[in-house]
Motif scaffolding. Structure first.
Motif, PDB file in Angstrom:
ATOM      1  N   ALA A   9     -13.562 -26.620  35.257  1.00  0.00           N
ATOM      2  CA  ALA A   9     -13.506 -26.949  36.685  1.00  0.00           C
ATOM      3  C   ALA A   9     -12.887 -25.773  37.433  1.00  0.00           C
ATOM      4  O   ALA A   9     -12.268 -24.898  36.834  1.00  0.00           O
ATOM      5  N   PRO A  10     -13.026 -25.753  38.758  1.00  0.00           N
ATOM      6  CA  PRO A  10     -12.370 -24.700  39.534  1.00  0.00           C
ATOM      7  C   PRO A  10     -10.855 -24.841  39.586  1.00  0.00           C
ATOM      8  O   PRO A  10     -10.148 -23.861  39.840  1.00  0.00           O
ATOM      9  N   ALA A  11     -10.341 -26.066  39.383  1.00  0.00           N
ATOM     10  CA  ALA A  11      -8.901 -26.308  39.517  1.00  0.00           C
ATOM     11  C   ALA A  11      -8.545 -27.607  38.820  1.00  0.00           C
ATOM     12  O   ALA A  11      -9.434 -28.394  38.451  1.00  0.00           O
ATOM     13  N   GLY A  15     -11.289 -33.902  38.082  1.00  0.00           N
ATOM     14  CA  GLY A  15     -11.916 -34.954  37.304  1.00  0.00           C
ATOM     15  C   GLY A  15     -12.503 -34.511  35.979  1.00  0.00           C
ATOM     16  O   GLY A  15     -13.275 -35.248  35.361  1.00  0.00           O
ATOM     17  N   LYS A  16     -12.126 -33.311  35.495  1.00  0.00           N
ATOM     18  CA  LYS A  16     -12.746 -32.830  34.257  1.00  0.00           C
ATOM     19  C   LYS A  16     -12.352 -33.660  33.044  1.00  0.00           C
ATOM     20  O   LYS A  16     -13.164 -33.823  32.118  1.00  0.00           O
ATOM     21  N   GLY A  90      -7.992 -24.299  36.121  1.00  0.00           N
ATOM     22  CA  GLY A  90      -9.265 -23.742  36.542  1.00  0.00           C
ATOM     23  C   GLY A  90      -9.871 -22.906  35.427  1.00  0.00           C
ATOM     24  O   GLY A  90      -9.151 -22.401  34.553  1.00  0.00           O
ATOM     25  N   LEU A  91     -11.179 -22.725  35.453  1.00  0.00           N
ATOM     26  CA  LEU A  91     -11.887 -22.046  34.374  1.00  0.00           C
ATOM     27  C   LEU A  91     -11.284 -20.682  34.044  1.00  0.00           C
ATOM     28  O   LEU A  91     -11.173 -20.315  32.868  1.00  0.00           O
ATOM     29  N   TYR A  92     -10.916 -19.920  35.062  1.00  0.00           N
ATOM     30  CA  TYR A  92     -10.429 -18.564  34.835  1.00  0.00           C
ATOM     31  C   TYR A  92      -8.902 -18.475  34.816  1.00  0.00           C
ATOM     32  O   TYR A  92      -8.355 -17.378  34.700  1.00  0.00           O
ATOM     33  N   ASP A  93      -8.226 -19.597  34.920  1.00  0.00           N
ATOM     34  CA  ASP A  93      -6.766 -19.577  34.994  1.00  0.00           C
ATOM     35  C   ASP A  93      -6.137 -19.349  33.624  1.00  0.00           C
ATOM     36  O   ASP A  93      -6.511 -19.982  32.635  1.00  0.00           O
TER      37      ASP A  93
END
Length: 433
Positions: A9-11, A15-16, A90-93
Motif C-alpha cells: 500500500a502507499p501508507a 486496509g492492506k 508504505g511500499l517503499y518505506d
C-alpha cells in the motif's frame, strides 16, 4: 519455487491487512495451499495469517536478514500453490541505511523475491486522480507490479470513475472493495488485537473471504503471481536444548521463524503460562520470556506467587532471558496506565511505567557486553523495538551497546544480573548471519 504476490500500500491504514487476510482465506476456501509471509518486524499479523491459511507465517526482513536467510524462509513455501506476503507501512518505506539485504521495505522484498506487488489503494475522496498514485508506485523502481485493489469505494459510479483513470494509466484493477466498516479488525496501541483474543475469528475470516472473493478477481490475482526464491534454511542457534517458553496472553510476541529454527536445531520448547501461575519446567536448561502485553495483565502477574518463586528458583542455577514485555516482567515493578505500581519478578532492578507513555520504535543493532542464552559476548544481533513504556530505573549492568538504524546510541541497553538478562528489542537474527 512457489509463485507469490506482495500485498502492499502507499501508507499504513489503507486496509492492506484486511485485503491480505481476505485473499489468504479466499484462496484457501478454494482449496489452494497458501503460504503466508509478513514483510518486516511484526508479531501480531502472522498469527492472523496462520489462522487464515493453516500454516505458520514467517517474517521476511531485508534489514535484519541476509539474502540467504530470506531465501531459506521463503523456501518454506515449497509445496504450496501460492505465497502471499503482507507488506508493512508504505511500499517503499524503510530506514535510511541498508542492513543485511535492504532497508526493510516491501519494495526490497519484491525485488529480492520477484513476487509482484498488488497495491491496495484507499480511494476515499478521489476518483481518476488515484491513477497518478498507482502510476508513481508502479514506476518509481523497476519492480514486478501486478496491479491495484481499490479499497473503500463509495458507489458504483465512484468505482467506474476510478477504473477509468486506471485504464488511462495502463494499471490493471484486480478488485474494488466497497466501504464496509464491519470488515475491519479491532486495534490497540501496538496494532491489531491479538488473534487469540478473538473468539469469533473463524467466522470473521470466513466473512472476509466471502467479501474479498465477491469483489476481487481471484483468477487474475493468481495468474499474476510469479517469482519466488528458495534456498537452504540458515541455521538458528537456540538458547538451549530444552527451552521453557512463557506463552499466554501476556507473553505472545515471539517470531515464528525463531521457534521453527530452534526446533530445526533439535531444541525442545516447553511452554508455560505465568498468567496461570505456572513456573518454568524444572527439566529445562533455559527460560525465555517473550514480549507481549504485561501492562494489561500486571495485576495478575503481581499476584502470581507460584510463577515468581518458581522463576527465582530456576534463575538461581540456569539462565533466564526476557524480551521487551518479558524484560519488564523480570524487573522490580511496572506502573500501569492508571498509576498503580505492580510488583514484578524482581530478578532485575528495572522499573517501567505506562502512566507516562512514550513510544519507542525502530530497528536495533546490539553488540553484547555479556552472554545471553545462545549468544556470546561480542556477538552482534539485529532486532526491533516497539513499546510505549517509560524507563523509571535501569540500575543493573548494561547487557549490550545498542544503536538504531542510523547508528545513534539508544538508552535501552538491556540489563544483566547474574544469570538473568533482558532487552527491550526483540531478536530477529544475528548480524552478518
Amino acid at each position: 519455487m512457489t509463485p507469490g504476490i506482495i500485498v502492499a500500500a502507499p501508507a499504513s491504514g489503507t486496509g492492506k491487512t484486511t485485503v491480505a487476510l481476505g485473499l489468504m482465506a479466499a484462496f484457501r476456501a478454494q482449496g489452494l495451499a497458501v503460504a503466508p509471509f509478513k514483510n518486516g518486524p511484526d508479531y501480531i499479523d502472522p498469527a492472523f495469517h496462520a489462522a487464515a491459511t493453516g500454516r505458520d507465517s514467517f517474517n521476511l526482513d531485508t534489514w535484519a536478514m541476509s539474502r540467504a536467510q530470506v531465501a531459506g524462509l521463503a523456501g518454506t513455501a515449497g509445496g504450496a500453490d501460492l505465497a502471499i506476503a503482507e507488506g508493512s507501512m508504505g511500499l517503499y518505506d524503510g530506514v535510511a541505511a541498508a542492513g543485511e539485504s535492504g532497508i526493510g521495505s516491501g519494495a526490497d522484498l519484491a525485488a529480492l523475491t520477484g513476487w509482484p506487488v498488488v497495491l491496495v489503494l484507499d480511494v476515499s475522496g478521489q476518483a481518476q486522480s488515484a491513477a497518478a498514485t498507482a502510476l508513481g508506485f508502479s514506476r518509481l523502481r523497476a519492480l514486478p507490479f501486478a496491479g491495484v485493489i481499490l479499497n473503500r469505494v463509495a458507489s458504483p459510479r465512484h468505482e467506474a470513475l476510478v477504473r477509468d483513470g486506471m485504464a488511462g494509466a495502463g494499471i490493471a484493477v484486480l478488485g474494488a472493495l466497497p466501504r464496509r466498516a464491519d470488515m475491519a479488525l479491532p486495534e490497540r496501541h501496538l496494532g491489531l488485537v491479538q488473534a487469540q483474543e478473538h473468539g469469533d475469528l473463524p467466522a470473521r475470516l470466513a466473512a472476509l473471504a466471502d467479501f474479498v472473493a465477491t469483489h476481487c478477481d481471484l483468477p487474475a490475482i493468481r495468474a499474476a503471481a510469479a517469482g519466488g526464491i528458495a534456498g537452504p534454511q540458515v541455521a538458528v542457534r537456540p538458547p538451549g536444548q530444552r527451552i521453557a517458553l512463557a506463552r499466554d496472553a501476556a507473553f505472545s510476541f515471539v517470531y515464528p521463524h525463531l521457534l521453527a529454527g530452534w526446533r530445526a536445531a533439535g531444541a525442545e520448547i516447553l511452554p508455560f503460562s505465568p498468567l496461570a501461575d505456572q513456573s518454568p519446567d524444572p527439566s529445562a536448561d533455559v527460560c525465555w520470556l517473550p514480549g507481549g502485553y504485561p501492562e494489561l495483565h500486571a495485576g495478575a502477574l503481581a499476584a502470581a506467587d507460584g510463577f515468581r518463586s518458581g522463576l527465582a528458583g530456576f534463575a538461581a542455577t540456569r539462565p533466564v532471558h526476557g524480551e521487551c514485555g518479558g524484560y519488564m516482567a523480570l524487573g522490580a515493578g511496572l506502573v500501569a496506565a492508571d498509576g498503580t505500581r505492580h510488583r514484578m519478578a524482581g530478578l532485575l532492578g528495572l522499573e517501567t511505567s505506562f502512566a507516562a507513555r512514550r513510544m519507542h520504535l525502530g530497528y536495533r543493532l546490539a553488540t553484547l557486553a555479556a552472554p545471553l542464552p545462545g549468544q556470546a559476548p561480542g556477538d552482534r544481533l539485529r532486532g526491533h523495538e516497539f513499546h510505549y513504556a517509560t524507563i523509571l530505573a535501569q540500575p543493573d549492568a548494561a547487557l549490550a551497546r545498542v544503536i538504531d538504524a542510523t547508528g545513534a546510541a539508544v538508552a535501552e541497553t538491556g540489563s544483566r544480573r547474574g544469570s538473568v538478562t533482558g532487552t527491550f528489542f526483540h531478536l530477529i537474527a544475528p548480524a552478518g548471519g
